[in-house]
Write a protein that holds these residues in place. Structure first.
Motif, short mmCIF file in Angstrom:
data_model
loop_
_atom_site.label_atom_id
_atom_site.label_comp_id
_atom_site.label_asym_id
_atom_site.label_seq_id
_atom_site.Cartn_x
_atom_site.Cartn_y
_atom_site.Cartn_z
N ARG A 363 52.15 28.65 33.61
CA ARG A 363 52.55 30.20 34.20
C ARG A 363 52.27 30.34 35.42
NH1 ARG A 363 49.64 33.27 30.36
NH2 ARG A 363 48.84 33.54 31.60
N PRO A 364 53.14 30.17 36.45
CA PRO A 364 53.39 30.62 37.25
C PRO A 364 52.22 30.56 38.41
CG PRO A 364 55.18 30.69 37.55
CD PRO A 364 54.40 30.69 36.14
N ILE A 365 51.69 30.67 40.09
CA ILE A 365 50.55 31.70 40.57
C ILE A 365 51.47 32.20 41.45
CG2 ILE A 365 49.14 32.49 41.78
CD1 ILE A 365 46.75 30.10 41.06
N GLN A 368 49.02 37.51 45.33
CA GLN A 368 48.29 37.55 46.17
C GLN A 368 46.14 36.56 46.13
OE1 GLN A 368 47.36 40.70 50.14
NE2 GLN A 368 46.58 41.07 48.33
N ALA A 369 46.22 36.11 47.02
CA ALA A 369 45.28 35.22 47.49
C ALA A 369 43.85 35.61 47.00
CB ALA A 369 45.09 33.97 48.12
N PRO A 370 43.06 35.83 45.62
CA PRO A 370 41.96 36.66 45.84
C PRO A 370 40.40 37.36 46.65
CG PRO A 370 41.71 35.26 43.82
CD PRO A 370 42.91 35.03 45.19
N ARG A 371 40.41 36.65 47.77
CA ARG A 371 39.69 36.82 49.43
C ARG A 371 40.47 36.58 50.30
NH1 ARG A 371 37.22 32.70 49.19
NH2 ARG A 371 37.73 31.61 47.47
N ALA A 414 46.56 35.57 40.27
CA ALA A 414 46.12 34.15 40.75
C ALA A 414 44.92 34.46 39.94
CB ALA A 414 45.56 33.73 42.31
N GLU A 415 43.96 35.51 39.94
CA GLU A 415 42.75 35.67 39.31
C GLU A 415 42.48 35.33 37.99
OE1 GLU A 415 44.76 38.10 40.93
OE2 GLU A 415 43.37 39.31 42.51
#
Ligand SMILES: Cc1cc2nc3c(=O)[nH]c(=O)nc-3n(C[C@H](O)[C@H](O)[C@H](O)COP(=O)(O)OP(=O)(O)OC[C@H]3O[C@@H](n4cnc5c(N)ncnc54)[C@H](O)[C@@H]3O)c2cc1C
Length: 419
Positions: A363-365, A368-371, A414-415
């Motif tokens: 599955r794609p991401i 938002q990037a987590p950090r 993303a997580e």
């Protein structure tokens, strides 16, 4: 909506994100080292595949694994050193070849593909190119009835998600595709699938819409991205662009297979591998043609009609993105394709090689990037990026605008891989 957003990468994913964010009122700059749609989004088979909801690591993989590991099948090859260096990915990929994960992923991909198909239709009609979408579906072809019988889980899954299909015998295949040799015992016609001849041109058409509505398209190699106050500073390679830096509020990373290396700058080790694939375009006699893309399952290749010939695309080669090409898989696919359809000469001076960027759960991401607030990811679209660009953009646009997502966005967070 207001604010400056840079979209990095002008493949199908980045271009769709740029259009979506522009329509939502953001001030968008789209950046690529090439013109739009000249990398992976150029070299694919152009199928907008309603049926591409089946991850490669479906539960049936276990039975075919011993044969695939022999490294001689046309549909799958691997570089053992690459696989050894990516053991975590391999373990994660195989771990998910079970019914529970399969059910979760097929539901998520079905949502994404249905949304994307609607959005492709909308966009094509806005651009006045709806008539260029081939709506004749595509064919899954089986040389051996036994292979067809083994695809029961896949066919049941199509039924479960109301993918419109029709089972065909060899006469019915010949009626639909009279110029195919009568070597296929069974076929499955996936009827609600579209395709586009010359996929890179569709990306260029979407990008032209973006620039004609005031979007900025910058041709430059992105060298660096760093936090700058509440936003981000992009550094461009001086030799590719006179303006060296761009400051924006938010960034969308849509760098396809290049995202893996790029995101290391932020300490994100994305478990993404390269499912490399080759293509070669061939001419054919004018009186012979294919009406729709065909996937020869036993032959391990796809043949898709393009505007000036047919494109032969190969299955998977797991290998380092930049390692030397190995044309043996393409040669095997070509031999199989010549059994099926009268190909004339190759039209390209050398085969094209690209990489499908793939995460362990297929599955794609999208999120938002987590950090990093304001750093958005649209990556890992494996075999289905050409199909799912518009749906990806629609989800990302709603998340950036803090609106409800049009479909469940949880499976794409993303997580699940990076923290
Ligand atoms: C053989 C093959 C057949 C396929 N067939 C199909 C199909 O029929 N249907 C389907 O749905 N999918 C298909 N796919 C998958 C599909 O092509 C991909 O999922 C999709 O193209 C990925 O799009 P993208 O925008 O993420 O990546 P890309 O199209 O690769 O775009 C990434 C962009 O980032 C740019 N970039 C990278 N680094 C930098 C940098 N430092 N600075 C500036 N720019 C940079 C690149 O130039 C590129 O334009 C196929 C793939 C292959 C290999």
């Amino acid at each position: 909506m207001s604010g400056k957003i840079a979209v990095l990468g002008a493949g199908i994913i980045g271009v769709c994100c740029a259009v979506e964010l522009q329509r939502r009122g953001y001030d968008v700059t789209l950046i690529d080292k090439n013109a739009p749609g000249e990398e992976t989004s150029y070299g694919n088979a152009g199928v907008i595949a309603r049926s591409s909801i089946i991850p490669f690591n479906h539960p049936g993989l276990w039975k075919s694994l011993p044969k695939l590991m022999g490294n001689k099948s046309t549909s799958f090859r691997y570089d053992p050193t690459f696989v050894a260096a990516n053991m975590n990915w391999t373990a994660g990929f195989l771990k998910r070849a079970n019914l529970k994960d399969f059910n979760y992923t097929t539901q998520a991909l079905d949502d994404l593909i249905q949304l994307s198909t609607r959005k492709h239709e909308e966009m094509a009609s806005i651009l006045g190119i709806a008539d260029k979408l081939n709506r004749k579906g595509w064919l899954h072809l089986y040389r051996q009835k036994a292979t067809f019988d083994k695809s029961k889980l896949i066919r049941n899954t199509f039924d479960k998600f109301n993918v419109a299909t029709k089972e065909l015998n060899s006469d019915q295949i010949s009626n639909l595709e009279p110029d195919l040799a009568p070597i296929f015992a069974k076929g499955l016609w996936i009827q609600d699938t579209m395709s586009f001849q010359n996929p890179g041109d569709l990306v260029k058409a979407y990008a032209a819409y973006f620039t004609s509505h005031g979007g900025i398209l910058t041709k430059a190699k992105i060298q660096n991205l760093e936090k700058s106050g509440d936003g981000y500073k992009l550094t461009l390679d001086k030799t590719t662009h006179s303006k060296n830096t761009i400051i924006v509020d938010q960034v969308v990373v849509a760098l396809g297979p290049w995202a893996k290396t790029f995101l290391k700058k932020f300490g994100y080790r994305v478990p993404l591998v390269f499912e490399r694939g080759y293509h070669m375009n061939f001419s054919h006699d004018k009186e012979r043609k294919l009406n729709r893309p065909v996937y020869d399952i036993d032959g391990g290749y796809v043949l898709a009609p393009m505007s000036n010939g047919v494109r032969l695309t190969t299955g998977v080669e797991l290998a380092q993105q930049n390692s030397s090409p190995n044309y043996s898989q393409l040669a095997a696919a070509e031999a199989g394709a010549r059994d099926a359809f009268p190909l004339n000469k190759p039209m390209d001076s050398e085969p094209w090689l690209g990489s499908r960027p793939t995460l362990p759960d297929c599955r794609p991401i999208i999120g938002q990037a987590p950090r990093h607030n304001g750093l958005w990811l649209a990556i890992g679209h494996q075999h289905i990026g050409f199909s799912t660009g518009p749906g990806t953009a629609s989800i990302l646009g709603s998340l950036i605008s803090e609106e409800a997502s049009p479909i469940n966005a949880e499976p794409f967070r993303a997580e699940r891989f990076i923290t």
